[in-house]
Design an enzyme around this catalytic site. Structure first.
Site, PDB file in Angstrom:
ATOM      1  N   SER A  67       0.827  -1.216   0.000  1.00 39.32           N
ATOM      2  CA  SER A  67       0.000   0.000   0.000  1.00 39.32           C
ATOM      3  C   SER A  67       0.859   1.263   0.000  1.00 39.32           C
ATOM      4  O   SER A  67       2.020   1.241   0.403  1.00 39.32           O
ATOM      5  CB  SER A  67      -0.904   0.026   1.235  1.00 39.32           C
ATOM      6  OG  SER A  67      -1.649  -1.152   1.338  1.00 39.32           O
TER       7      SER A  67
HETATM    8  N1  SAH Z   1      -0.810  -4.966   4.193  1.00 40.37           N
HETATM    9  C1  SAH Z   1      -0.159  -5.148   2.905  1.00 40.37           C
HETATM   10  C2  SAH Z   1      -1.032  -4.674   1.757  1.00 40.37           C
HETATM   11  C3  SAH Z   1      -1.309  -5.825   0.892  1.00 40.37           C
HETATM   12  S1  SAH Z   1      -2.455  -5.657  -0.417  1.00 40.37           S
HETATM   13  C4  SAH Z   1       1.233  -4.545   2.871  1.00 40.37           C
HETATM   14  O1  SAH Z   1       1.630  -3.883   3.839  1.00 40.37           O
HETATM   15  O2  SAH Z   1       1.953  -4.758   1.891  1.00 40.37           O
HETATM   16  C5  SAH Z   1      -3.725  -6.748   0.148  1.00 40.37           C
HETATM   17  C6  SAH Z   1      -3.354  -8.188   0.412  1.00 40.37           C
HETATM   18  O3  SAH Z   1      -4.541  -8.832   0.900  1.00 40.37           O
HETATM   19  C7  SAH Z   1      -2.916  -8.994  -0.803  1.00 40.37           C
HETATM   20  O4  SAH Z   1      -1.674  -9.577  -0.531  1.00 40.37           O
HETATM   21  C8  SAH Z   1      -4.013 -10.060  -0.958  1.00 40.37           C
HETATM   22  O5  SAH Z   1      -3.530 -11.312  -1.423  1.00 40.37           O
HETATM   23  C9  SAH Z   1      -4.536 -10.164   0.466  1.00 40.37           C
HETATM   24  N2  SAH Z   1      -5.901 -10.682   0.627  1.00 40.37           N
HETATM   25  C10 SAH Z   1      -7.007 -10.413  -0.116  1.00 40.37           C
HETATM   26  N3  SAH Z   1      -8.079 -11.081   0.358  1.00 40.37           N
HETATM   27  C11 SAH Z   1      -7.649 -11.769   1.460  1.00 40.37           C
HETATM   28  C12 SAH Z   1      -8.269 -12.659   2.377  1.00 40.37           C
HETATM   29  N4  SAH Z   1      -9.563 -12.987   2.290  1.00 40.37           N
HETATM   30  N5  SAH Z   1      -7.524 -13.190   3.365  1.00 40.37           N
HETATM   31  C13 SAH Z   1      -6.195 -12.888   3.480  1.00 40.37           C
HETATM   32  N6  SAH Z   1      -5.546 -12.067   2.641  1.00 40.37           N
HETATM   33  C14 SAH Z   1      -6.257 -11.511   1.636  1.00 40.37           C
END
Ligand code: SAH
Length: 218
Positions: A67
């Site tokens: 993000s």
């Molecule tokens: N917090 C992260 C942002 C990641 S983007 C960072 O600091 O980099 C969002 C992430 O959520 C992605 O990696 C995606 O695979 C994950 N995601 C989406 N739906 C999800 C779910 N139901 N359970 C766990 N992870 C999920």
């Protein structure tokens, strides 16, 4: 390849980033300090090391992104982390957000549904040595009932609706920060669980996250 050195130059770039975040309205000193401390370039491929401190998102593989620093700071500020609080994070991704939370003293339980991202975090030695973070591979919609209740819950992917089932894993008086919306734009919401079990909803700014998906991906 991951960068493993945190040089003066990187620290300088982080301080510039913190100034930008302040100008953009992030005011919580603890959050700003944590952003100043965590080497964001460690979470990106070394190809991005030079631009890791620009206020933007980056690809981290599997079609996912780390993000924007502003988004991380914004969600972290809304969580208002106190030391030793138990925090459930849905969407580990690069684990940058998880390390920011742990830097604030939280005990972080973070779930990722993409096996490759989970495995890549497992192999990242520096990350595995960071105290206060437990990594899980699974579907965040299920949460982690065995580790509940949590003081705070953070969703870092766009939820089509408020994931009400997860509120059961929140302690009364705790809250969830979640971007809600089905299209490209989501509304940041803070859902507080009151002592009688009812919920109070507050609405904040608009953001654009990758979608929160159901089930696991191997
Ligand atoms: N917090 C992260 C942002 C990641 S983007 C960072 O600091 O980099 C969002 C992430 O959520 C992605 O990696 C995606 O695979 C994950 N995601 C989406 N739906 C999800 C779910 N139901 N359970 C766990 N992870 C999920």
């Amino acid at each position: 390849m991951r960068p493993v050195e945190d040089k003066h130059r990187h620290q300088g770039l982080r301080h510039k980033l913190v100034d930008q975040l302040k100008k953009a309205g992030i005011s919580d000193e603890n959050v700003l300090q944590a952003i100043a401390q965590v080497p964001r370039h460690f979470f990106l491929d070394s190809a991005f090391a030079e631009i890791a401190y620009e206020n933007r998102s980056f690809p981290i593989g599997e079609g996912q992104t780390i993000s924007h620093p502003y988004t991380v700071a914004y969600q972290t500020q809304l969580l208002s982390i106190q030391k030793y609080e138990r925090v459930l994070e849905v969407g580990t991704g690069s684990a940058y957000q998880a390390v920011v939370l742990a830097t604030l003293g939280a005990q972080v339980y973070t779930i990722e549904r993409q096996r490759k991202l989970f495995d890549s975090n497992k192999q990242f030695e520096w990350l595995q040595k960071q105290p206060g973070i437990k990594f899980f591979y699974g579907d965040g919609y299920q949460g982690l009932p065995t580790f509940a209740p949590f003081d705070k819950i953070l969703i870092t992917a766009a939820a089509p609706q408020i994931p009400f089932a997860l509120l059961e894993q929140l302690r009364p008086g705790g809250w969830m920060v979640v971007p809600v919306g089905e299209g490209n734009i989501q509304q940041m919401k803070k859902i507080t669980k009151l002592s009688d079990g009812a919920t109070r909803e507050e609405i904040f700014d608009e953001f654009s996250f990758v979608p929160m998906l159901t089930g696991k991906e191997s």
